[in-house]
Write a protein that holds these residues in place. Structure first.
Motif, mmCIF file in Angstrom:
data_model
loop_
_atom_site.group_PDB
_atom_site.id
_atom_site.type_symbol
_atom_site.label_atom_id
_atom_site.label_comp_id
_atom_site.label_asym_id
_atom_site.label_seq_id
_atom_site.Cartn_x
_atom_site.Cartn_y
_atom_site.Cartn_z
ATOM 1 N N UNK A 166 0.817 -1.213 0.000
ATOM 2 C CA UNK A 166 0.000 0.000 0.000
ATOM 3 C C UNK A 166 0.851 1.265 0.000
ATOM 4 N N UNK A 167 2.008 1.198 0.658
ATOM 5 C CA UNK A 167 2.874 2.376 0.697
ATOM 6 C C UNK A 167 4.286 1.956 1.087
ATOM 7 N N UNK A 168 5.219 2.907 0.957
ATOM 8 C CA UNK A 168 6.608 2.699 1.340
ATOM 9 C C UNK A 168 7.125 4.008 1.909
ATOM 10 N N UNK A 169 7.453 3.997 3.197
ATOM 11 C CA UNK A 169 8.062 5.158 3.854
ATOM 12 C C UNK A 169 9.567 5.000 3.699
ATOM 13 N N UNK A 170 10.174 5.846 2.873
ATOM 14 C CA UNK A 170 11.534 5.590 2.405
ATOM 15 C C UNK A 170 12.461 6.787 2.605
ATOM 16 N N UNK A 171 13.135 6.885 3.742
ATOM 17 C CA UNK A 171 14.221 7.860 3.874
ATOM 18 C C UNK A 171 15.404 7.426 3.011
ATOM 19 N N UNK A 172 16.156 8.369 2.469
ATOM 20 C CA UNK A 172 17.303 7.999 1.643
ATOM 21 C C UNK A 172 18.413 9.031 1.782
ATOM 22 N N UNK A 173 19.630 8.568 1.514
ATOM 23 C CA UNK A 173 20.807 9.428 1.508
ATOM 24 C C UNK A 173 21.581 9.147 0.225
ATOM 25 N N UNK A 174 22.134 10.190 -0.380
ATOM 26 C CA UNK A 174 22.936 10.056 -1.592
ATOM 27 C C UNK A 174 24.369 10.495 -1.283
ATOM 28 N N UNK A 175 25.338 9.682 -1.718
ATOM 29 C CA UNK A 175 26.742 9.939 -1.405
ATOM 30 C C UNK A 175 27.580 9.973 -2.676
ATOM 31 N N UNK A 176 28.696 10.661 -2.599
ATOM 32 C CA UNK A 176 29.610 10.734 -3.736
ATOM 33 C C UNK A 176 30.265 9.381 -3.984
ATOM 34 N N UNK A 177 30.833 9.210 -5.167
ATOM 35 C CA UNK A 177 31.353 7.916 -5.613
ATOM 36 C C UNK A 177 32.566 7.448 -4.818
ATOM 37 N N UNK A 178 33.123 8.298 -3.943
ATOM 38 C CA UNK A 178 34.263 7.876 -3.129
ATOM 39 C C UNK A 178 33.914 6.761 -2.155
#
Length: 297
Positions: A92-104
């Motif tokens: 029914x739903x997805x509570x999705x915190x996310x973080x994006x990081x550099x390729x290092x």
């Protein structure tokens, strides 16, 4: 692609030209549309995504393998890459915190894949889910005032989640774990083959390769190659008396010319150049991933 979200996303732009691991973005979505689907094969950008499930259910497909994402689960992927994540039809739903990081962070990502694969279950006791939410909240309130504060936060998070992933390896041992252990103990044997590994684990080679990749996110053949090159790097740095030919044999290569080609393809420079650039210290101290207890007291 559409989605419903009651939260926000935040991106970072840096004026520094230093190549440090950094947090590039953070966000949180509450997804309730089944149109939500990200195919990462042709996505723009060059970064690593860590996305969690703290409510509902999500799904990840990676190189033909499907993973269900339940509360407490987190996936780690490189973008672009051979993966897709989406809201499954039955959820029914997805509570999705996310973080994006550099390729290092890619070397750490590969280390996690080699240990546990692209999906990790984070316990409440680990504090890592709360850490993700805290980083999102800090980003939302512009709490990263300098490049170095941002990078320090990114490094700390990746060190902690990598340590957690490696600790998760010490759980119930399966036949696939036996296959990996056999490789770890015999990577230096020149006659090591996938048939031999599968036979030791009591599995067919096809099944062993499929399940090995599913569990660790890497094929057993690629794992053998990366392990050999990793050990070769250690020997090149810590044992200056060994010749390149001797090191090649010590890590399972009967032909030192072929070893040199494989090493260069992996590290971008030949073994002797790698040794020279690493030998500018008077002493070398080996630091292990886990503490080694001495029997001497």
């Amino acid at each position: 692609m559409t989605q419903t979200s009651s939260h926000h996303s935040i991106g970072f732009h840096f004026s520094s030209d230093l190549s440090y691991l950094t947090l590039k973005g953070a966000g949180r979505h509450i997804i309730d549309s089944h149109d939500y689907s990200w195919d990462n094969r042709n996505r723009s950008g060059d970064y690593c995504l860590v996305q969690c499930c703290i409510g509902g259910e999500g799904a990840l497909e990676m190189k033909g393998i499907s993973y269900s994402l339940l509360p407490g689960d987190v996936f780690l992927i490189a973008i672009p890459g051979e993966s897709r994540y989406y809201l499954p039809a039955h959820a029914q739903y997805w509570d999705a915190p996310y973080l994006e990081f550099s390729k290092e962070c890619l070397p750490l990502l590969r280390k996690i894949y080699g240990s546990i694969g692209p999906v990790i279950h984070l316990t409440q006791e680990s504090g890592l889910i709360d850490r993700m939410l805290s980083i999102y909240d800090r980003a939302l309130h512009h709490d990263f005032e300098t490049f170095f504060e941002n990078s320090k936060t990114a490094y700390t998070f990746w060190m902690d989640i990598t340590a957690y992933a490696l600790s998760c390896y010490h759980r119930e041992i399966t036949k696939i774990d036996h296959a990996k252990a056999y490789i770890d103990q015999n990577y230096c044997a020149e006659n090591l083959t996938l048939d031999l590994v599968a036979s030791h684990a009591g599995l067919s080679k096809f099944y062993m390769c499929k399940e090995f990749h599913k569990k660790y996110g890497i094929s057993p053949g690629q794992y053998i190659k990366e392990l050999r090159i990793s050990q070769a790097c250690r020997l090149l740095v810590t044992n200056s008396d060994y010749t390149i030919q001797e090191i090649a044999h010590m890590v399972g290569y009967s032909n030192d010319n072929y070893f040199g080609k494989v090493f260069r393809a992996s590290k971008g420079l030949p073994p002797d150049a790698f040794r020279k650039q690493s030998n500018h210290y008077d002493f070398m101290c080996t630091v292990y991933e886990t503490q080694i207890k001495s029997d001497l007291g």
